[in-house]
Design a protein around this motif. Structure first.
Motif, mmCIF file in Angstrom:
data_model
loop_
_atom_site.group_PDB
_atom_site.id
_atom_site.type_symbol
_atom_site.label_atom_id
_atom_site.label_comp_id
_atom_site.label_asym_id
_atom_site.label_seq_id
_atom_site.Cartn_x
_atom_site.Cartn_y
_atom_site.Cartn_z
ATOM 1 N N TRP A 29 0.770 -1.355 -0.349
ATOM 2 C CA TRP A 29 0.198 0.018 0.257
ATOM 3 C C TRP A 29 0.579 1.144 -0.058
ATOM 4 O O TRP A 29 0.598 1.962 -0.267
ATOM 5 N N THR A 30 2.239 1.145 -0.050
ATOM 6 C CA THR A 30 3.136 2.063 -0.181
ATOM 7 C C THR A 30 3.797 2.171 -1.489
ATOM 8 O O THR A 30 4.340 1.138 -1.694
ATOM 9 N N ALA A 31 4.344 2.867 -2.099
ATOM 10 C CA ALA A 31 4.791 3.565 -2.944
ATOM 11 C C ALA A 31 6.486 3.396 -2.613
ATOM 12 O O ALA A 31 6.745 3.385 -1.388
ATOM 13 N N PRO A 32 7.253 2.396 -2.980
ATOM 14 C CA PRO A 32 8.518 2.279 -2.767
ATOM 15 C C PRO A 32 9.567 3.079 -2.570
ATOM 16 O O PRO A 32 10.367 2.802 -1.043
ATOM 17 N N ASP A 33 9.363 4.521 -2.694
ATOM 18 C CA ASP A 33 9.980 5.252 -2.682
ATOM 19 C C ASP A 33 9.819 6.356 -0.670
ATOM 20 O O ASP A 33 10.500 7.113 -0.356
ATOM 21 N N LYS A 34 8.688 5.804 -0.658
ATOM 22 C CA LYS A 34 7.954 6.041 0.420
ATOM 23 C C LYS A 34 7.691 4.900 2.323
ATOM 24 O O LYS A 34 7.448 5.524 3.221
ATOM 25 N N ALA A 69 8.116 2.835 7.040
ATOM 26 C CA ALA A 69 8.623 1.559 7.939
ATOM 27 C C ALA A 69 9.298 2.101 9.460
ATOM 28 O O ALA A 69 9.028 1.358 10.183
ATOM 29 N N ARG A 70 9.916 3.425 8.960
ATOM 30 C CA ARG A 70 10.760 3.997 10.631
ATOM 31 C C ARG A 70 8.934 4.794 11.514
ATOM 32 O O ARG A 70 9.487 4.592 12.153
ATOM 33 N N ILE A 71 7.983 5.247 10.712
ATOM 34 C CA ILE A 71 6.790 5.530 12.230
ATOM 35 C C ILE A 71 6.734 4.279 12.334
ATOM 36 O O ILE A 71 5.834 4.484 13.125
ATOM 37 N N ALA A 72 6.403 2.849 11.997
ATOM 38 C CA ALA A 72 5.968 1.851 12.090
ATOM 39 C C ALA A 72 6.762 1.625 13.381
ATOM 40 O O ALA A 72 6.362 1.258 14.771
ATOM 41 N N VAL A 97 10.157 -4.188 7.736
ATOM 42 C CA VAL A 97 10.695 -3.428 6.969
ATOM 43 C C VAL A 97 10.659 -3.250 5.352
ATOM 44 O O VAL A 97 9.630 -4.548 5.148
ATOM 45 N N PRO A 98 10.413 -2.441 4.421
ATOM 46 C CA PRO A 98 9.676 -2.835 3.302
ATOM 47 C C PRO A 98 10.830 -3.613 2.421
ATOM 48 O O PRO A 98 11.763 -3.311 1.933
ATOM 49 N N LEU A 99 9.656 -4.269 1.853
ATOM 50 C CA LEU A 99 10.399 -5.467 0.950
ATOM 51 C C LEU A 99 10.856 -4.848 -0.354
ATOM 52 O O LEU A 99 10.850 -5.186 -1.458
ATOM 53 N N THR A 100 9.864 -3.723 -0.832
ATOM 54 C CA THR A 100 9.559 -3.548 -2.273
ATOM 55 C C THR A 100 10.664 -2.347 -2.333
ATOM 56 O O THR A 100 10.960 -1.720 -3.689
ATOM 57 N N ALA A 101 11.299 -2.035 -1.581
ATOM 58 C CA ALA A 101 12.798 -1.295 -1.726
ATOM 59 C C ALA A 101 13.970 -1.574 -1.428
ATOM 60 O O ALA A 101 14.382 -1.686 0.281
ATOM 61 N N PRO A 102 14.106 -3.061 -1.337
ATOM 62 C CA PRO A 102 14.773 -4.138 -0.666
ATOM 63 C C PRO A 102 16.307 -3.630 -0.104
ATOM 64 O O PRO A 102 16.429 -3.505 1.190
ATOM 65 N N ASP A 103 16.861 -2.268 -0.670
ATOM 66 C CA ASP A 103 18.169 -1.279 0.284
ATOM 67 C C ASP A 103 17.374 -0.616 1.080
ATOM 68 O O ASP A 103 17.641 -0.864 1.992
ATOM 69 N N ALA A 104 15.937 -0.342 0.842
ATOM 70 C CA ALA A 104 15.411 0.501 2.457
ATOM 71 C C ALA A 104 15.353 -0.498 3.018
ATOM 72 O O ALA A 104 15.183 0.135 4.371
ATOM 73 N N GLY A 105 14.687 -1.680 3.038
ATOM 74 C CA GLY A 105 14.538 -2.644 3.590
ATOM 75 C C GLY A 105 16.005 -2.964 5.267
ATOM 76 O O GLY A 105 15.767 -3.770 6.404
ATOM 77 N N ALA A 106 17.010 -3.138 3.806
ATOM 78 C CA ALA A 106 18.107 -3.827 4.960
ATOM 79 C C ALA A 106 18.578 -2.450 5.740
ATOM 80 O O ALA A 106 18.666 -2.916 6.826
ATOM 81 N N ARG A 107 18.922 -1.228 5.511
ATOM 82 C CA ARG A 107 19.018 -0.218 5.872
ATOM 83 C C ARG A 107 18.187 -0.335 7.289
ATOM 84 O O ARG A 107 18.428 0.277 8.678
#
Length: 176
Positions: A66-71, A76-79, A101-111
């Motif tokens: 429900w969230t765009a990869p760039d958002k 995830a930080r809010i959660a 963690v967001p998996l639609t943006a894997p690098d962001a998910g790792a961070r």
């Protein structure tokens, strides 16, 4: 002491964002279950049992649906910040949390996995086993999975995999 792991809860700021999303029927599905979003109701339930605490985690739907990869990293930080805040404020009810963690943006998910475990003290990371129909063994998800492996190797956390059948899209979830 009994500790109940993976008890789903929506922190207030995250819940507001979820309700404002375009997820079909999300308000109808969760507003009538106050223990999933109203901390006072949840605390009352938890406190009704002697020697009992919960490890909380965000409920479905996963951020990436429900969230765009760039958002997604920001969401995830809010959660995760909200889950951490609840654990800090109510340690008699909440023993810890499992990060989203967001998996639609894997690098962001790792961070976010790194931040949640090392900075916020998350017990682990919740990972669904497909990302909008894509299985986790695709190369694009390696960064998140490697981060999760490093956390497990260092005994810093665990992951929880939820199996999602893409044919059911939001209608059913089966925990492994």
């Amino acid at each position: 002491m009994r500790i109940d792991a993976y008890t789903h809860f929506f922190p207030a700021k995250y819940f507001e964002q979820l309700l404002a999303s375009k997820v079909p029927d999300i308000g109808k599905r969760v507003r009538e279950v106050p223990a999933i979003h109203d901390v006072e109701v949840r605390r009352k339930v938890v406190s009704s049992f002697p020697d009992y605490k919960q490890i909380i985690s965000v409920a479905l739907p996963p951020i990436g649906t429900w969230t765009a990869p760039d958002k997604a990293e920001g969401m995830a930080r809010i959660a995760n910040d909200g889950l951490k805040e609840l654990c800090d404020k109510y340690p008699d009810q909440f023993a810890g949390f499992v990060a989203e963690v967001p998996l639609t943006a894997p690098d962001a998910g790792a961070r976010e996995s790194e931040r949640a475990i090392h900075e916020l003290g998350a017990c682990g990371v919740q990972i669904v086993t497909n990302v909008n129909g894509k299985p986790l063994d695709r190369g694009e998800f390696v960064a998140v999975l490697r981060q999760d492996e490093r956390a497990q190797d260092a005994d810093l956390g665990a992951s929880d995999a939820h199996r999602r059948d893409p044919r059911l899209r939001g209608r059913e979830e089966v925990s492994l």
